[in-house]
Design an enzyme around this catalytic site. Structure first.
Site, PDB file in Angstrom:
ATOM      1  N   HIS A  26      -2.094 -17.152   8.946  1.00 43.69           N
ATOM      2  CA  HIS A  26      -0.623 -17.119   8.839  1.00 43.69           C
ATOM      3  C   HIS A  26       0.056 -17.303  10.195  1.00 43.69           C
ATOM      4  O   HIS A  26       1.054 -16.652  10.482  1.00 43.69           O
ATOM      5  CB  HIS A  26      -0.173 -15.790   8.221  1.00 43.69           C
ATOM      6  CG  HIS A  26      -0.549 -15.656   6.765  1.00 43.69           C
ATOM      7  ND1 HIS A  26       0.181 -16.238   5.752  1.00 43.69           N
ATOM      8  CD2 HIS A  26      -1.585 -15.021   6.171  1.00 43.69           C
ATOM      9  CE1 HIS A  26      -0.387 -15.944   4.592  1.00 43.69           C
ATOM     10  NE2 HIS A  26      -1.463 -15.223   4.808  1.00 43.69           N
ATOM     11  N   ASP A  44      -4.780 -10.788   6.624  1.00 41.49           N
ATOM     12  CA  ASP A  44      -5.044 -11.185   5.241  1.00 41.49           C
ATOM     13  C   ASP A  44      -5.230 -12.694   5.115  1.00 41.49           C
ATOM     14  O   ASP A  44      -4.815 -13.461   5.973  1.00 41.49           O
ATOM     15  CB  ASP A  44      -3.877 -10.747   4.340  1.00 41.49           C
ATOM     16  CG  ASP A  44      -2.566 -11.418   4.733  1.00 41.49           C
ATOM     17  OD1 ASP A  44      -2.254 -11.425   5.944  1.00 41.49           O
ATOM     18  OD2 ASP A  44      -1.873 -11.943   3.848  1.00 41.49           O
ATOM     19  N   GLU A  45      -5.848 -13.092   4.012  1.00 45.38           N
ATOM     20  CA  GLU A  45      -5.959 -14.488   3.591  1.00 45.38           C
ATOM     21  C   GLU A  45      -6.406 -15.407   4.726  1.00 45.38           C
ATOM     22  O   GLU A  45      -5.792 -16.444   4.994  1.00 45.38           O
ATOM     23  CB  GLU A  45      -4.620 -14.968   3.010  1.00 45.38           C
ATOM     24  CG  GLU A  45      -4.180 -14.175   1.774  1.00 45.38           C
ATOM     25  CD  GLU A  45      -2.852 -14.647   1.218  1.00 45.38           C
ATOM     26  OE1 GLU A  45      -2.723 -14.698  -0.018  1.00 45.38           O
ATOM     27  OE2 GLU A  45      -1.938 -14.960   2.020  1.00 45.38           O
ATOM     28  N   VAL A  46      -7.502 -15.062   5.367  1.00 46.43           N
ATOM     29  CA  VAL A  46      -8.006 -15.842   6.494  1.00 46.43           C
ATOM     30  C   VAL A  46      -9.121 -16.774   6.012  1.00 46.43           C
ATOM     31  O   VAL A  46     -10.197 -16.314   5.611  1.00 46.43           O
ATOM     32  CB  VAL A  46      -8.513 -14.927   7.626  1.00 46.43           C
ATOM     33  CG1 VAL A  46      -9.057 -15.762   8.779  1.00 46.43           C
ATOM     34  CG2 VAL A  46      -7.387 -14.015   8.111  1.00 46.43           C
TER      35      VAL A  46
END
Length: 559
Positions: A296, A349-351
């Site tokens: 992100h 998160d969401e890596v």
């Protein structure tokens, strides 16, 4: 005769087949059923921990005075005095904004036959601490008493006693909700006096997350949201300032970072951030900043392309370069000057690390250090934690970090749940503190989650050990910004956020999940109307989809 019968038949047929919307919207003679307020219910939100009430009605003087006592210092007194002036404008909204004396003389002429004196003319607030530091776990308890009118005196009395100024703020909000305007006598009244309220929050952390990367929110709008948060007794604004789409925040030591903003007009200066933090403090609200790494973060490279592993691999940030961590440390150094709250959100998160293995120099660095891409993700998160800890911040991470390598996280880590249920029980079992934000019930961008599902969500679900329950510091509703901007942000947040606010403030046993349609819904309808009166664009409660407009004409209290 036959012609008259035919006309009658046609009119009846039209009435039967006309769409209900046309009948409701087009006929001025048809009115919706007027709501009936259940006088047995207590219309306070969130519900206080303990309270008793009576059956008297007291009038409140529009020139209400404030008396501050106790050991509270200048800082505490200033916060109380500012709050009192804000709430006077709310409580006496129908008194106009001119000279108080002139208004009172005019009012006395109008209502001389109805009322000659006011029962309550002073609010007495006692604060027992001169410390106005605002941190996690600050004492927000208060006692609010409204005495009845004595036989030998026409004066009633309202007192608020609190250990800290922030408890006093919560008490003032409750007092404001006890006050209502009577249109017949044109006076502000307190019903069901005398009142004795002993109140304190169930959880120390009661948060609302705002995302200002997906859509920029002007400072004035953020302030409006902070104001509305205080009405529901939230105490943490989680500011998700930056993300892959935009980097709107000024970082003086790395000035090119905000080249990643959408435009040069959609940015926050250092002074803006200071203003937001101070504005929130005056309302008893901490601001927790988030810098989400290593994913992100594509917007960072607009100003500093070396932060990208390559022009075609723009996130996660380049784990192999010292420059990446120098910039990250520089950002945190600058933000530490602005955000005094002890918690700092590091994301995590969401890596997706696939492109690391496809970028030659990153792949070589991983091989040299005998690391897989998953190891590289762990390395980045732990190094970011070390940097945050070195600046006296407690790290908060999204749950993926806990799910991936729980034994490696710093013991001070606060795990932020979001993917679904069952994470907080696992986290506290390993000794970590946890914040509950299960996306199935507390993500406000999920527009098809109705208020009752928000209300019945339980942060302690599945946790039965008392010592582990204490590790759940609270919860947070999340307002992600992909489909919300200034035009619809308030009605997307409210009133569903209020349902979570009561779950986080009020005792579990006094807000049961059973019979909420008859016991809780009327109070939430009332609170939504209160928000509307205070200028908050809260959407109708009953609609399944959030922020949906009303179906037709009707009372605020029945929508």
């Amino acid at each position: 005769m036959l012609r008259m019968f035919c006309y009658f038949f046609v009119l009846c047929a039209l009435f039967v087949v006309l769409p209900q919307s046309l009948v409701l919207h087009g006929s001025r003679g048809i009115r919706t059923k007027q709501p009936h307020l259940d006088e047995s219910l207590i219309y306070l939100w969130p519900l206080p921990a303990e309270f008793t009430s009576g059956d008297e009605v007291l009038s409140v003087d529009p020139s209400l005075k404030l008396s501050v006592a106790g050991t509270g210092g200048a800082g505490a007194s200033y916060i109380v005095e500012e709050a009192f002036e804000r709430y006077k404008k709310i409580i006496f909204e129908h008194s106009g904004s001119g000279n108080v004396g002139a208004r009172l003389r005019f009012k006395r002429v109008l209502v001389e036959s109805i009322i000659s004196e006011y029962d309550v003319s002073q609010l007495k607030i006692t604060v027992h601490s001169d410390n106005d530091e605002l941190q996690l776990g600050v004492d927000e308890s208060y006692t609010l008493q409204v005495s009845k009118v004595k036989e030998d005196s026409i004066a009633g009395e309202v007192t608020i006693e609190a250990n800290t100024v922030y408890g006093a703020l919560r008490g003032i909000e409750t007092f404001s909700q006890l006050c209502s305007f009577d249109y017949t006598t044109k006076t502000v009244q307190i019903h069901k006096a005398p009142w004795v309220i002993h109140d304190q929050p169930r959880f120390a952390y009661r948060g609302l997350m705002l995302d200002t990367s997906r859509h920029y929110l002007p400072v004035t709008v953020i302030k409006q949201i902070i104001d509305s948060m205080s009405y529901a007794k939230f105490n943490v604004l989680h500011w998700h300032i930056i993300d892959e789409e935009s980097f709107p925040l000024e970082v003086p030591s790395y000035p090119n970072l905000w080249n990643g903003s959408y435009t040069k007009w959609e940015r926050y200066t250092v002074e803006d951030a200071y203003e937001i933090v101070n504005f929130a403090k005056m309302r008893g609200i901490n601001v927790m900043a988030e810098v989400d790494v290593p994913g992100h973060a594509e917007s960072w490279g607009v100003g500093y392309p070396d932060l990208w592993p390559s022009p075609t691999c723009r996130e996660p940030l380049d784990v192999s370069k010292n420059f990446t961590f120098d910039v990250f440390s520089g950002i945190l150094t600058e933000l530490r000057k602005i955000f005094p709250f002890e918690l700092f959100h590091l994301g995590g998160d969401e890596v997706n690390t696939d492109c690391w293995s496809k970028t030659p120099h990153v792949k070589q660095w991983l091989q040299t250090n005998n690391l897989t891409t998953k190891d590289g993700y762990q390395y980045f998160v732990l190094k970011a934690q070390e940097i945050a800890l070195s600046k006296n911040w407690t790290p908060v991470n999204w749950e993926e970090t806990f799910n991936a390598f729980p034994s490696k996280l710093n013991p001070q880590t606060i795990v932020h749940n979001w993917l679904g249920p069952g994470v907080c029980p696992k986290a506290v079992a390993k000794g970590f503190r946890c914040i509950f934000s299960n996306q199935g019930v507390w993500y406000l961008d999920h527009l098809d989650v109705p208020w009752d599902q928000v209300y019945t969500a339980e942060p302690l679900e599945g946790i039965y050990d008392a010592s582990q329950q204490k590790l759940v510091i609270g919860g947070e509703v999340c307002m992600w910004g992909e489909t919300a901007d200034t035009s619809d942000i308030q009605q997307t947040i409210w009133p569903r956020a209020a349902a979570a606010a009561e779950r986080l403030w009020s005792p579990r046993e006094s807000t049961p999940k059973a019979n909420i349609t008859s016991t809780t819904l009327p109070r939430l309808l009332n609170f939504r109307c209160l928000l509307n009166r205070r200028g908050v664009a809260a959407a109708p409660v009953r609609h399944f989809y959030a922020r949906q407009a009303p179906d037709g004409a009707g009372s605020c209290y029945s929508q």
